[in-house]
Design a protein around this motif. Structure first.
Motif, mmCIF file in Angstrom:
data_model
loop_
_atom_site.group_PDB
_atom_site.id
_atom_site.type_symbol
_atom_site.label_atom_id
_atom_site.label_comp_id
_atom_site.label_asym_id
_atom_site.label_seq_id
_atom_site.Cartn_x
_atom_site.Cartn_y
_atom_site.Cartn_z
ATOM 1 N N GLY A 122 0.828 -1.208 0.000
ATOM 2 C CA GLY A 122 0.000 0.000 0.000
ATOM 3 C C GLY A 122 0.861 1.256 0.000
ATOM 4 O O GLY A 122 1.744 1.413 0.835
ATOM 5 N N VAL A 123 0.609 2.126 -0.948
ATOM 6 C CA VAL A 123 1.454 3.312 -1.126
ATOM 7 C C VAL A 123 0.625 4.591 -1.060
ATOM 8 O O VAL A 123 -0.495 4.642 -1.576
ATOM 9 C CB VAL A 123 2.186 3.243 -2.486
ATOM 10 C CG1 VAL A 123 2.987 4.520 -2.737
ATOM 11 C CG2 VAL A 123 3.101 2.026 -2.545
ATOM 12 N N ILE A 124 1.181 5.598 -0.426
ATOM 13 C CA ILE A 124 0.589 6.932 -0.432
ATOM 14 C C ILE A 124 1.582 7.908 -1.067
ATOM 15 O O ILE A 124 2.792 7.823 -0.806
ATOM 16 C CB ILE A 124 0.247 7.413 0.992
ATOM 17 C CG1 ILE A 124 -0.845 6.527 1.600
ATOM 18 C CG2 ILE A 124 -0.209 8.872 0.979
ATOM 19 C CD1 ILE A 124 -1.253 6.931 3.012
ATOM 20 N N ILE A 125 1.078 8.799 -1.894
ATOM 21 C CA ILE A 125 1.910 9.843 -2.488
ATOM 22 C C ILE A 125 1.722 11.128 -1.691
ATOM 23 O O ILE A 125 0.590 11.511 -1.403
ATOM 24 C CB ILE A 125 1.494 10.114 -3.952
ATOM 25 C CG1 ILE A 125 1.651 8.859 -4.813
ATOM 26 C CG2 ILE A 125 2.291 11.278 -4.532
ATOM 27 C CD1 ILE A 125 1.044 9.016 -6.221
ATOM 28 N N ALA A 126 2.822 11.779 -1.345
ATOM 29 C CA ALA A 126 2.727 13.096 -0.701
ATOM 30 C C ALA A 126 3.542 14.080 -1.518
ATOM 31 O O ALA A 126 4.781 14.067 -1.492
ATOM 32 C CB ALA A 126 3.241 13.036 0.736
ATOM 33 N N ASP A 127 2.862 14.901 -2.270
ATOM 34 C CA ASP A 127 3.539 15.850 -3.163
ATOM 35 C C ASP A 127 2.570 16.994 -3.446
ATOM 36 O O ASP A 127 1.393 16.771 -3.706
ATOM 37 C CB ASP A 127 3.924 15.140 -4.466
ATOM 38 C CG ASP A 127 4.944 15.941 -5.255
ATOM 39 O OD1 ASP A 127 4.737 17.145 -5.448
ATOM 40 O OD2 ASP A 127 5.955 15.348 -5.678
ATOM 41 N N ASP A 128 3.064 18.212 -3.397
ATOM 42 C CA ASP A 128 2.171 19.363 -3.598
ATOM 43 C C ASP A 128 1.884 19.632 -5.072
ATOM 44 O O ASP A 128 1.098 20.506 -5.408
ATOM 45 C CB ASP A 128 2.789 20.615 -2.980
ATOM 46 C CG ASP A 128 4.126 20.953 -3.608
ATOM 47 O OD1 ASP A 128 4.927 20.030 -3.807
ATOM 48 O OD2 ASP A 128 4.366 22.132 -3.902
ATOM 49 N N HIS A 129 2.535 18.878 -5.927
ATOM 50 C CA HIS A 129 2.582 19.187 -7.339
ATOM 51 C C HIS A 129 1.593 18.276 -8.082
ATOM 52 O O HIS A 129 1.849 17.088 -8.265
ATOM 53 C CB HIS A 129 4.030 18.951 -7.755
ATOM 54 C CG HIS A 129 4.307 19.212 -9.175
ATOM 55 N ND1 HIS A 129 5.562 19.126 -9.694
ATOM 56 C CD2 HIS A 129 3.504 19.545 -10.173
ATOM 57 C CE1 HIS A 129 5.501 19.390 -10.969
ATOM 58 N NE2 HIS A 129 4.263 19.649 -11.288
ATOM 59 N N LEU A 130 0.468 18.837 -8.496
ATOM 60 C CA LEU A 130 -0.615 18.059 -9.103
ATOM 61 C C LEU A 130 -0.148 17.185 -10.258
ATOM 62 O O LEU A 130 -0.431 15.986 -10.298
ATOM 63 C CB LEU A 130 -1.712 18.999 -9.628
ATOM 64 C CG LEU A 130 -2.738 18.343 -10.558
ATOM 65 C CD1 LEU A 130 -3.738 17.505 -9.783
ATOM 66 C CD2 LEU A 130 -3.463 19.383 -11.414
ATOM 67 N N ILE A 131 0.549 17.772 -11.191
ATOM 68 C CA ILE A 131 0.933 17.034 -12.393
ATOM 69 C C ILE A 131 1.842 15.863 -12.038
ATOM 70 O O ILE A 131 1.701 14.767 -12.565
ATOM 71 C CB ILE A 131 1.601 17.978 -13.407
ATOM 72 C CG1 ILE A 131 0.553 18.987 -13.901
ATOM 73 C CG2 ILE A 131 2.193 17.198 -14.570
ATOM 74 C CD1 ILE A 131 1.092 20.018 -14.855
ATOM 75 N N PHE A 132 2.740 16.136 -11.103
ATOM 76 C CA PHE A 132 3.628 15.052 -10.700
ATOM 77 C C PHE A 132 2.869 13.934 -9.982
ATOM 78 O O PHE A 132 3.124 12.746 -10.204
ATOM 79 C CB PHE A 132 4.749 15.587 -9.811
ATOM 80 C CG PHE A 132 5.784 14.559 -9.504
ATOM 81 C CD1 PHE A 132 6.712 14.182 -10.450
ATOM 82 C CD2 PHE A 132 5.790 13.932 -8.271
ATOM 83 C CE1 PHE A 132 7.646 13.202 -10.183
ATOM 84 C CE2 PHE A 132 6.725 12.950 -7.987
ATOM 85 C CZ PHE A 132 7.653 12.582 -8.952
ATOM 86 N N ARG A 133 1.912 14.309 -9.133
ATOM 87 C CA ARG A 133 1.098 13.287 -8.447
ATOM 88 C C ARG A 133 0.371 12.403 -9.450
ATOM 89 O O ARG A 133 0.349 11.176 -9.330
ATOM 90 C CB ARG A 133 0.054 13.968 -7.555
ATOM 91 C CG ARG A 133 0.525 14.400 -6.211
ATOM 92 C CD ARG A 133 -0.626 14.472 -5.210
ATOM 93 N NE ARG A 133 -1.779 15.200 -5.681
ATOM 94 C CZ ARG A 133 -1.957 16.508 -5.562
ATOM 95 N NH1 ARG A 133 -1.025 17.259 -4.996
ATOM 96 N NH2 ARG A 133 -3.049 17.087 -6.009
ATOM 97 N N LYS A 134 -0.227 13.039 -10.460
ATOM 98 C CA LYS A 134 -0.978 12.282 -11.463
ATOM 99 C C LYS A 134 -0.054 11.329 -12.217
ATOM 100 O O LYS A 134 -0.395 10.169 -12.473
ATOM 101 C CB LYS A 134 -1.665 13.241 -12.442
ATOM 102 C CG LYS A 134 -2.786 14.055 -11.824
ATOM 103 C CD LYS A 134 -3.915 13.161 -11.350
ATOM 104 C CE LYS A 134 -4.933 13.931 -10.515
ATOM 105 N NZ LYS A 134 -5.742 13.035 -9.689
#
Lengths: 210, 210
Positions: B5-17
């Motif tokens: 199970g992984v969670i992404i923590a990044d403020d950058h929308l494009i990078f998250r997508k």
DNA sequence: AGAAAATTGGGTATAAATACCTAATGATTG
DNA sequence: CAATCATTAGGTATTTATACCCAATTTTCT
């Protein structure tokens, strides 16, 4: 509304994928292709014309500045929106001179991206507010004030200063007189307006000179 | 194989997508949630435990270093893989000290990401080769050599050096003797190993000191 | 409490940088 | 072909930085 054909040029896989998702959510945009550097972009354009290229600046092989120049030479109808990670004014001016009509930070939102594509497609310009604030305003509409240019030799000297070499050491490394190095350095101060060496390094890094 | 199970923590929308697309292509990974900063991440973890957090370092609100510390405090089982745009050794050491077990550049490929998640989940560490090369090798396995710390006063002096002030001018601005400034500067040289002021600025920017 | 580190400041000496001046050569470009 | 700029280099003078030496006071950490 017309469909706008877009190509992504970015060496960074994850960023390309993210951008493609966001683009697909914009109804009037059709993503034509993805390129991972300038050469690939030019090859794609031979077969598939595009309205807008979303162009990364830092790419291996052919970078965004060179790619923009070459592209605008052959396909002047295709417009470029530059993408960058940081607010680097040096790159900003070079990209504008190369022909980019828009400038976005990569941390942009979907709405901003949508607005930028629409604006540039219809003949306007679009800049992330960070650039409007940091750049001199008259540079954006007129785009004719040249960015500061440093010569090859000056850049060599600059890099050695950054590495911590004294003028004497730099002279030895480049087989020059110490006075010549003094001269190059003085010209760097003139051009950048820096007060002294530490300040010069700061300025150079900020503006993408090194 | 177990599902990770992984969670992404990044403020950058494009990078998250982009990251979520790539993660979805990895069969043994389940993307649990996306957070846009440290606070959001901690809120998500209250309800939904995760095995791995892919953590951006530069985020508004609570940054990746602080978020890692707080998270490892409450959820020591959840491992952190740090994500960064550039090779910044200063951040590297701070993230390792905070408890990160992996360190990736954002320009990573899918295969590398897959390998990193697998390695960290099974108790190992994973570092982009850029960090293995630039960091002192013994820092990675032992992770006990502290990153260099500069004091508040030293940081003040450092910033003024970067702005182009002379030692005398810095002394006047801070209401100190010039000799005191000389002293702070000498200590900065000692700590960083820089040869002179330009080199010190270079080092400081590279390592996130200013 | 006691150790360690940060902050402050001085003396002395040398090395380096910077500010002015000038000028020849070569390349580029209109 | 003339003008401009890059590159080279020298002289001189002053300012600044750096390298050693040292030590008192305060703050912080164990």
């Amino acid at each position: 509304m017309e469909i706008i054909g877009v190509i992504i040029a970015d060496d960074h896989l994850i960023f390309r994928k993210g951008l493609s998702i966001v683009l697909n959510e914009i109804p009037f945009v059709k993503l034509i292709a993805e390129a991972s550097d300038g050469n690939e972009l030019l090859n794609i354009l031979k077969k598939r014309p595009a309205d807008i290229v979303l162009m990364d600046i830092n790419m291996p092989g052919m970078d965004g500045i060179e790619a923009t120049k070459k592209m605008k030479d052959k396909y002047p109808e295709t417009e470029v929106i530059a993408l960058t990670m940081h607010e680097e004014i040096g790159y900003f001016n070079k990209m504008i001179e190369a022909g980019a009509k828009g400038f976005l930070l990569k941390k942009i939102t979907k709405d901003q991206l949508e607005a930028a594509i629409k604006a540039v497609f219809y003949g306007e310009t679009f800049f992330s507010e960070e650039f409007v604030l940091s750049a001199k305003p008259n540079k954006i509409p007129t785009q004719n004030k040249p960015s500061i240019e440093i010569s090859e030799r000056e850049k060599e000297v600059l890099k050695l200063i950054a590495k911590g070499y004294s003028n004497q050491e730099i002279a030895e490394k480049l087989f020059l007189s110490k006075r010549t190095v003094d001269g190059h350095k003085a010209r760097l101060f003139e051009k950048t307006g820096a007060k002294n060496a530490p300040n010069l390094i700061m300025y150079s890094l900020k503006n993408g000179l090194i």
